[in-house]
Design a protein around this motif. Sequence first.
Motif, PDB file in Angstrom:
ATOM      1  N   ILE A 182       0.858  -1.192   0.000  1.00 52.58           N
ATOM      2  CA  ILE A 182       0.000   0.000   0.000  1.00 52.58           C
ATOM      3  C   ILE A 182       0.892   1.239   0.000  1.00 52.58           C
ATOM      4  N   ASN A 183       0.813   1.987  -1.099  1.00 51.02           N
ATOM      5  CA  ASN A 183       1.647   3.176  -1.276  1.00 51.02           C
ATOM      6  C   ASN A 183       0.849   4.469  -1.318  1.00 51.02           C
ATOM      7  N   GLN A 184      -0.493   4.354  -1.420  1.00 44.20           N
ATOM      8  CA  GLN A 184      -1.316   5.551  -1.556  1.00 44.20           C
ATOM      9  C   GLN A 184      -2.674   5.367  -0.887  1.00 44.20           C
ATOM     10  N   TYR A 185      -3.261   6.494  -0.556  1.00 47.74           N
ATOM     11  CA  TYR A 185      -4.678   6.526  -0.232  1.00 47.74           C
ATOM     12  C   TYR A 185      -5.250   7.714  -0.980  1.00 47.74           C
ATOM     13  N   ALA A 186      -6.573   7.818  -1.024  1.00 50.83           N
ATOM     14  CA  ALA A 186      -7.178   8.862  -1.846  1.00 50.83           C
ATOM     15  C   ALA A 186      -8.500   9.330  -1.251  1.00 50.83           C
ATOM     16  N   LEU A 187      -8.884  10.525  -1.667  1.00 49.12           N
ATOM     17  CA  LEU A 187     -10.219  11.036  -1.410  1.00 49.12           C
ATOM     18  C   LEU A 187     -11.024  10.704  -2.660  1.00 49.12           C
ATOM     19  N   TYR A 188     -12.085   9.919  -2.482  1.00 48.53           N
ATOM     20  CA  TYR A 188     -12.895   9.441  -3.598  1.00 48.53           C
ATOM     21  C   TYR A 188     -14.251  10.134  -3.627  1.00 48.53           C
ATOM     22  N   CYS A 189     -14.794  10.210  -4.821  1.00 45.35           N
ATOM     23  CA  CYS A 189     -16.161  10.673  -5.035  1.00 45.35           C
ATOM     24  C   CYS A 189     -16.994   9.480  -5.473  1.00 45.35           C
ATOM     25  N   SER A 190     -18.141   9.320  -4.869  1.00 44.17           N
ATOM     26  CA  SER A 190     -19.087   8.267  -5.238  1.00 44.17           C
ATOM     27  C   SER A 190     -20.219   8.937  -6.015  1.00 44.17           C
ATOM     28  N   ALA A 191     -20.375   8.563  -7.283  1.00 41.68           N
ATOM     29  CA  ALA A 191     -21.402   9.190  -8.119  1.00 41.68           C
ATOM     30  C   ALA A 191     -21.918   8.207  -9.159  1.00 41.68           C
ATOM     31  N   ARG A 192     -23.140   8.434  -9.602  1.00 37.23           N
ATOM     32  CA  ARG A 192     -23.726   7.635 -10.685  1.00 37.23           C
ATOM     33  C   ARG A 192     -23.318   8.265 -12.013  1.00 37.23           C
ATOM     34  N   GLN A 193     -22.833   7.416 -12.901  1.00 40.49           N
ATOM     35  CA  GLN A 193     -22.491   7.863 -14.245  1.00 40.49           C
ATOM     36  C   GLN A 193     -22.912   6.768 -15.204  1.00 40.49           C
ATOM     37  N   ASP A 194     -23.697   7.133 -16.211  1.00 47.72           N
ATOM     38  CA  ASP A 194     -24.230   6.157 -17.162  1.00 47.72           C
ATOM     39  C   ASP A 194     -24.949   5.028 -16.434  1.00 47.72           C
ATOM     40  N   ASP A 195     -25.748   5.414 -15.434  1.00 44.17           N
ATOM     41  CA  ASP A 195     -26.551   4.473 -14.643  1.00 44.17           C
ATOM     42  C   ASP A 195     -25.710   3.437 -13.902  1.00 44.17           C
ATOM     43  N   ARG A 196     -24.470   3.807 -13.596  1.00 43.09           N
ATOM     44  CA  ARG A 196     -23.557   2.908 -12.881  1.00 43.09           C
ATOM     45  C   ARG A 196     -22.877   3.694 -11.765  1.00 43.09           C
ATOM     46  N   LEU A 197     -22.809   3.100 -10.580  1.00 41.22           N
ATOM     47  CA  LEU A 197     -22.111   3.728  -9.472  1.00 41.22           C
ATOM     48  C   LEU A 197     -20.607   3.630  -9.724  1.00 41.22           C
ATOM     49  N   GLN A 198     -19.924   4.772  -9.652  1.00 42.54           N
ATOM     50  CA  GLN A 198     -18.486   4.785  -9.863  1.00 42.54           C
ATOM     51  C   GLN A 198     -17.806   5.518  -8.707  1.00 42.54           C
ATOM     52  N   TYR A 199     -16.664   4.962  -8.298  1.00 42.38           N
ATOM     53  CA  TYR A 199     -15.826   5.589  -7.290  1.00 42.38           C
ATOM     54  C   TYR A 199     -14.617   6.155  -8.018  1.00 42.38           C
ATOM     55  N   ARG A 200     -14.499   7.472  -7.999  1.00 40.98           N
ATOM     56  CA  ARG A 200     -13.442   8.146  -8.734  1.00 40.98           C
ATOM     57  C   ARG A 200     -12.526   8.867  -7.756  1.00 40.98           C
ATOM     58  N   PRO A 201     -11.207   8.594  -7.825  1.00 38.41           N
ATOM     59  CA  PRO A 201     -10.292   9.319  -6.933  1.00 38.41           C
ATOM     60  C   PRO A 201     -10.180  10.787  -7.345  1.00 38.41           C
ATOM     61  N   LEU A 202     -10.379  11.684  -6.382  1.00 38.10           N
ATOM     62  CA  LEU A 202     -10.265  13.125  -6.635  1.00 38.10           C
ATOM     63  C   LEU A 202      -8.860  13.621  -6.312  1.00 38.10           C
ATOM     64  N   HIS A 203      -8.302  13.125  -5.224  1.00 35.51           N
ATOM     65  CA  HIS A 203      -6.961  13.510  -4.773  1.00 35.51           C
ATOM     66  C   HIS A 203      -6.270  12.277  -4.207  1.00 35.51           C
ATOM     67  N   CYS A 204      -5.047  12.036  -4.665  1.00 38.57           N
ATOM     68  CA  CYS A 204      -4.275  10.904  -4.161  1.00 38.57           C
ATOM     69  C   CYS A 204      -3.166  11.425  -3.248  1.00 38.57           C
ATOM     70  N   PHE A 205      -2.874  10.650  -2.217  1.00 37.47           N
ATOM     71  CA  PHE A 205      -1.861  11.011  -1.230  1.00 37.47           C
ATOM     72  C   PHE A 205      -0.879   9.854  -1.118  1.00 37.47           C
ATOM     73  N   SER A 206       0.409  10.166  -1.232  1.00 37.68           N
ATOM     74  CA  SER A 206       1.439   9.126  -1.169  1.00 37.68           C
ATOM     75  C   SER A 206       1.765   8.753   0.260  1.00 37.68           C
ATOM     76  N   LEU A 207       2.078   7.488   0.446  1.00 36.45           N
ATOM     77  CA  LEU A 207       2.585   6.989   1.718  1.00 36.45           C
ATOM     78  C   LEU A 207       4.048   6.639   1.501  1.00 36.45           C
ATOM     79  N   GLY A 208       4.849   6.872   2.489  1.00 33.07           N
ATOM     80  CA  GLY A 208       6.243   6.514   2.314  1.00 33.07           C
ATOM     81  C   GLY A 208       7.109   7.536   2.898  1.00 33.07           C
TER      82      GLY A 208
END
Length: 173
Positions: A147-173
């Motif tokens: 595990i090298n990263q974590y992220a702030l994700y957005c949960s939204a419906r797109q094309d009638d499908r739930l998608q989790y999209r990373p908005l901001h990624c944060f590095s670990l290390g």
Amino acid sequence: MARLFFSLKFSETQQQQLLAYQQQALSLCPQAKAVASDNLHLTLFFLGEVDAQQQQRLVAAASQIDRPAFVLTLDHLACFAKPEILYLAPSQIPAPLTALQQQVAALCKAEGFNDIHDKYRPHVTLARHAKCPPALHRPLAPLTLQINQYALYCSARQDDRLQYRPLHCFSLG
């Protein structure tokens, strides 16, 4: 307003590795609805509805977290009865995951968000609407992930499908 959560960020390769475990789990619980492979994640903190200013403050605070990368071993298949979720989890929670989750939770709570869960139980949801037999709770061959990263994700419906999209990624290390 956007529906947001913090989560570990898995690489495409790691998501494909998780997919193999998902297929194995679905063979044991075939009526369950599989989570899309690009939505497989391990939540650190669920925020819910967040406005743009809150989001900026959360990103700024999360950018200050300095935690090491770590190894996560997922080796236990089980179900939550409510909600009906089939999941993969670590039998031993690594201390760096606990420390990261606690820091993320602290910054979220400082921003006025409350944790809806009484106890953090890290897991990767493999399928929903899973009515699992009790015998389904079982150890599995370990899947070890760096595990090298974590992220702030957005949960939204797109094309009638739930998608989790990373908005901001944060590095670990």
